[in-house]
Design an enzyme around this catalytic site. Structure first.
Site, short mmCIF file in Angstrom:
data_model
loop_
_atom_site.label_atom_id
_atom_site.label_comp_id
_atom_site.label_asym_id
_atom_site.label_seq_id
_atom_site.Cartn_x
_atom_site.Cartn_y
_atom_site.Cartn_z
N HIS A 149 31.79 18.22 30.91
CA HIS A 149 33.02 17.61 30.40
C HIS A 149 32.99 17.46 28.88
O HIS A 149 34.03 17.40 28.24
CB HIS A 149 33.29 16.28 31.11
CG HIS A 149 33.78 16.49 32.51
ND1 HIS A 149 33.02 16.25 33.61
CD2 HIS A 149 34.97 16.97 32.97
CE1 HIS A 149 33.70 16.56 34.70
NE2 HIS A 149 34.89 17.00 34.33
N ARG A 154 45.90 13.84 38.03
CA ARG A 154 44.79 13.74 38.98
C ARG A 154 44.29 12.31 38.99
O ARG A 154 44.08 11.70 37.94
CB ARG A 154 43.66 14.67 38.54
CG ARG A 154 42.44 14.54 39.45
CD ARG A 154 41.35 15.47 39.08
NE ARG A 154 40.61 15.00 37.92
CZ ARG A 154 39.59 15.66 37.40
NH1 ARG A 154 39.22 16.82 37.91
NH2 ARG A 154 38.93 15.18 36.36
N GLU A 169 37.31 21.81 45.48
CA GLU A 169 36.17 21.98 44.57
C GLU A 169 34.83 21.73 45.27
O GLU A 169 33.79 21.65 44.64
CB GLU A 169 36.32 21.10 43.33
CG GLU A 169 36.68 19.66 43.57
CD GLU A 169 36.91 18.87 42.28
OE1 GLU A 169 36.59 19.36 41.19
OE2 GLU A 169 37.42 17.74 42.39
N ARG A 219 26.07 21.73 36.71
CA ARG A 219 26.92 22.29 35.67
C ARG A 219 26.58 21.80 34.27
O ARG A 219 27.16 22.24 33.29
CB ARG A 219 28.40 22.03 36.00
CG ARG A 219 28.81 20.59 35.98
CD ARG A 219 30.20 20.38 36.58
NE ARG A 219 31.23 20.30 35.58
CZ ARG A 219 32.47 19.89 35.82
NH1 ARG A 219 32.84 19.58 37.07
NH2 ARG A 219 33.36 19.84 34.88
N ASN A 221 34.96 24.53 38.38
CA ASN A 221 33.76 24.00 37.70
C ASN A 221 32.82 23.39 38.73
O ASN A 221 31.62 23.63 38.73
CB ASN A 221 34.13 22.92 36.68
CG ASN A 221 35.13 23.41 35.67
OD1 ASN A 221 35.21 24.61 35.44
ND2 ASN A 221 35.89 22.51 35.08
N ASP A 222 33.40 22.56 39.59
CA ASP A 222 32.58 21.93 40.62
C ASP A 222 32.33 22.87 41.79
O ASP A 222 31.25 22.85 42.38
CB ASP A 222 33.25 20.64 41.11
CG ASP A 222 33.00 19.50 40.14
OD1 ASP A 222 31.84 19.34 39.71
OD2 ASP A 222 33.95 18.80 39.77
N CYS A 226 42.40 25.10 38.13
CA CYS A 226 42.37 24.28 36.91
C CYS A 226 40.96 24.16 36.35
O CYS A 226 40.73 23.46 35.38
CB CYS A 226 42.99 22.91 37.16
SG CYS A 226 42.12 21.95 38.40
N ARG A 275 43.35 14.75 33.35
CA ARG A 275 42.10 14.05 33.73
C ARG A 275 42.24 12.59 33.32
O ARG A 275 41.88 12.20 32.20
CB ARG A 275 40.90 14.68 33.01
CG ARG A 275 40.49 16.05 33.52
CD ARG A 275 39.21 16.51 32.87
NE ARG A 275 38.63 17.67 33.48
CZ ARG A 275 38.85 18.94 33.08
NH1 ARG A 275 39.62 19.18 32.04
NH2 ARG A 275 38.27 19.94 33.70
C1 PEP Z 1 36.75 21.37 38.21
O1 PEP Z 1 35.81 20.85 38.81
O2 PEP Z 1 36.89 22.61 38.10
C2 PEP Z 1 37.76 20.54 37.56
C3 PEP Z 1 38.83 21.06 37.01
O3 PEP Z 1 37.52 19.21 37.48
P1 PEP Z 1 36.46 18.57 36.47
O4 PEP Z 1 36.05 19.63 35.48
O5 PEP Z 1 37.14 17.44 35.80
O6 PEP Z 1 35.36 18.15 37.36
MG MG Z 2 35.87 18.79 39.33
#
Ligand code: PEP
Ligand code: MG
Length: 590
Positions: free
Chosen positions: A200, A343, A442, A476, A465-466, A513, A307
């Protein structure tokens, strides 16, 4: 661009996470516990070390009193009282005596002695059954970190707000909340020893348009405040003492960049439509209400991910329902008629509240995070849901839950929304009865039950991402295994395909996303797999639009079909990137 070292230069290579180039003096900013000098001292130095301890305690006390004064002015004395506990730590005679004993008897240097004792206290408190005492462990760590920073003459996280001259921050790591505090006028760029592209912190850097490089291993130990450097966020280099020739070459790169940006500006108001006429919804991800301007400026069609947790960070109390309502409403009103996908809170993982002391977890990304936290902290969740519902009168808000791993969580969250709706009706407070609610996909289990989820949701948004971290078991945040974090891994492509098919089978749209949506090399594959929407940082939206307008959906489908037959992620990535370079070479010139 891959520079090689010239006279007097030193080049450190890391992972590029936020594009742009900057140069200036560096400022080492440390999480002190990662770099505590440890040595023994001579008898003659004992008195000096004890004096240093006293000075650091006095300095820390003054700093905390100053913060307390500011909080009291801004938020009242009840909130300011939180800092009384911090001041008490500084007066703890047992702690001071034990540190003094280690210096006197074992001749440890002050930083080591203080760190050793403070950690022992904090760990003991953290392991207590009593919740109140456990919470004091966080107070203890916060204060003792500040003392150590003072001993090491390093700025504290909250001091990042008040930098006195422009600089490049170099740090062991930087939390997302500390990143959010950075003063964009003073921070030219930042580089960290740890981290990866989808942390993040990296996401925040892109959103703030700050050049950033992570994974520099031990730069924060090797370098010194005041050294002069150039930071290349396109390619991941930190160049110390850049020569005139290097500066000249980077000047040329900057000119190319300006040309590209002009071309991107020309298509700002054009749709994201492929050469063969397929319209893709291209939205932006935002972290704060103030990002709305960037969304408008980049030519996105609304917000595909808000977010909201950043509203909760770096403060000493929870934002009220009213405060949240104002924030959500202001974004929705500014971007109307485009949709704004809010979200619900995704705290935990690498984002933590400073004022609500949550016990430290061994595996925070697998722990008390996002919807799991919200379903147990009903009051916090309820305030947020009511705020979102109230803001939904603007007509363009959508609501989305993070980290759904099973049907039960979705059902429970939906039930709570219904309760909030009933309350609002009873209070005669308007909201949008037709508010659309979707789920982030995710977690691999969510993909496997996507049909069932799709029957209870109006849309899916893939949080790649997750999804990648949980499917491939690759943290990550960890630069050491960043090479295993592979978006084109055949397993990931199959999971995306399954999600898209389940969504479409059930008549709902599917977006992405996660950061995959903002990586030009991956966009052809996502389009070929049939996603309907891409949402990414405003700083990247223009490039993605440029690329989409040069692709044919037919060729992306061919690419995706081919990719689904392959066994090597690297091979898939190479072909997808080759296609991008062929249709939009200017995106790859730096
Ligand atoms: C993700 O996990 O891809 C996502 C968009 O949420 P975050 O990056 O906030 O975990
Ligand atoms: Mg996520």
């Amino acid at each position: 661009m891959a520079p090689s070292e010239r006279d007097g230069e030193r080049i450190l290579k890391g992972i590029p996470v936020s594009s742009g180039v900057c140069r200036g003096k560096i400022l080492i900013f440390g999480k002190s516990q990662h770099c505590i000098p440890a040595h023994t001292i001579g008898e003659a130095e004992v008195a000096k070390e004890l004096d240093r301890l006293e000075d650091a305690l006095v300095q820390t006390r003054q700093q905390i009193l100053e913060i307390q004064r500011k909080v009291e002015t801004a938020m009242g004395s009840a909130d300011a009282a939180i800092f009384d506990a911090h001041l008490l730590v500084l007066e703890d005679q047992t702690l001071i005596d034990e540190v003094s004993r280690l210096i006197n008897e074992q001749h440890l240097n002050i930083e080591r002695a203080f760190h050793q004792v403070a950690e022992k206290y904090a760990s003991t408190l953290g392991a207590m059954d009593d919740e109140f005492l456990r919470e004091r462990a966080a107070d203890m760590r916060d204060v003792t970190t500040r003392v150590l920073n003072n001993l090491l003459e390093r700025p504290h996280e909250s001091d990042l707000r008040h930098l006195e001259e422009p600089c490049i921050i170099i740090s062991y790591d930087l939390s997302p909340s500390a990143t959010a505090l950075l003063d964009r006028k003073m921070v030219l760029g930042f580089a960290t020893d740890t981290g990866s592209k989808t942390s993040h912190t990296a996401i925040m850097a892109r959103s703030m348009h700050i050049p950033a490089v992570v994974g520099l291993q031990d730069a924060s130990r090797q370098l010194e405040t005041g050294q002069y450097a150039l930071l290349d966020g396109f390619n991941g280099y930190l160049i110390l003492n850049p020569t005139d020739q290097t500066l000249f070459e980077y000047g040329q790169l900057a000119r190319k960049q300006v040309n590209l940006e002009e071309r991107l500006r020309d298509i700002r108001s054009e749709p994201a439509v492929t050469l063969d006429g397929v319209r893709i919804v291209l939205s932006a991800n935002v972290e704060q209400a103030a990002d709305t301007e960037a969304v408008q400026a980049c030519g996105a069609e609304g917000v595909g991910l808000f977010r909201t947790e950043y509203l909760f960070l770096n403060r000493v109390t929870m934002p009220t329902e009213e405060e949240q309502y104002q924030a959500y409403r202001s974004v929705a009103a500014a971007l109307k008629p485009h949709p704004v996908l809010v979200r619900t809170l995704d705290l935990g993982g690498d984002k933590f509240l400073t004022h609500l002391q949550v016990p430290q977890e061994i595996n925070p990304f697998l722990g008390w995070r996002a919807i799991r936290f919200c379903l147990q902290q009903r009051e916090i969740f309820r305030d947020q849901l009511r705020a979102i519902l109230r803001a939904s009168v603007e007509g363009n808000i959508r609501l989305m839950y993070p980290m759904i791993s099973g049907l039960d969580e979705l059902n429970q969250a939906n039930a709570l929304v219904e309760t909030c709706k009933s309350e609002l009706r009873a209070e005669n407070i308007p909201f949008n009865e037709g508010l659309e609610i979707g789920a982030m996909i995710e977690i691999p289990s969510a993909v496997l039950i996507a049909d069932a989820l799709a029957k209870r949701a109006k849309f899916f948004s893939l949080g790649t991402n997750d999804l990648i971290q949980y499917s491939l078991a690759v943290d990550r945040l960890n630069e050491k295994i960043a090479h295993l974090y592979e978006p084109t891994h055949p397993a990931i492509l199959n999971l995306i395909k399954m999600t898209v098919e389940a969504g479409h089978r059930n008549g709902i749209w599917v977006g992405v996303c996660g950061e995959m949506a903002g990586d030009p090399s991956l966009v052809p594959i996502l389009l070929g797999l049939g996603v309907d929407e891409l949402s990414t940082s405003p700083s990247v939206v223009p490039q993605i639009k440029f690329l989409i307008r040069r692709l044919k959906i037919g060729e992306t489908k061919e690419l995706a079909e081919w990719a689904l037959t392959r066994e090597s992620g690297a091979e898939i990535l190479a072909r997808s990137e080759a296609l991008c370079r062929q249709v939009a070479p200017s995106l790859f010139e730096n």
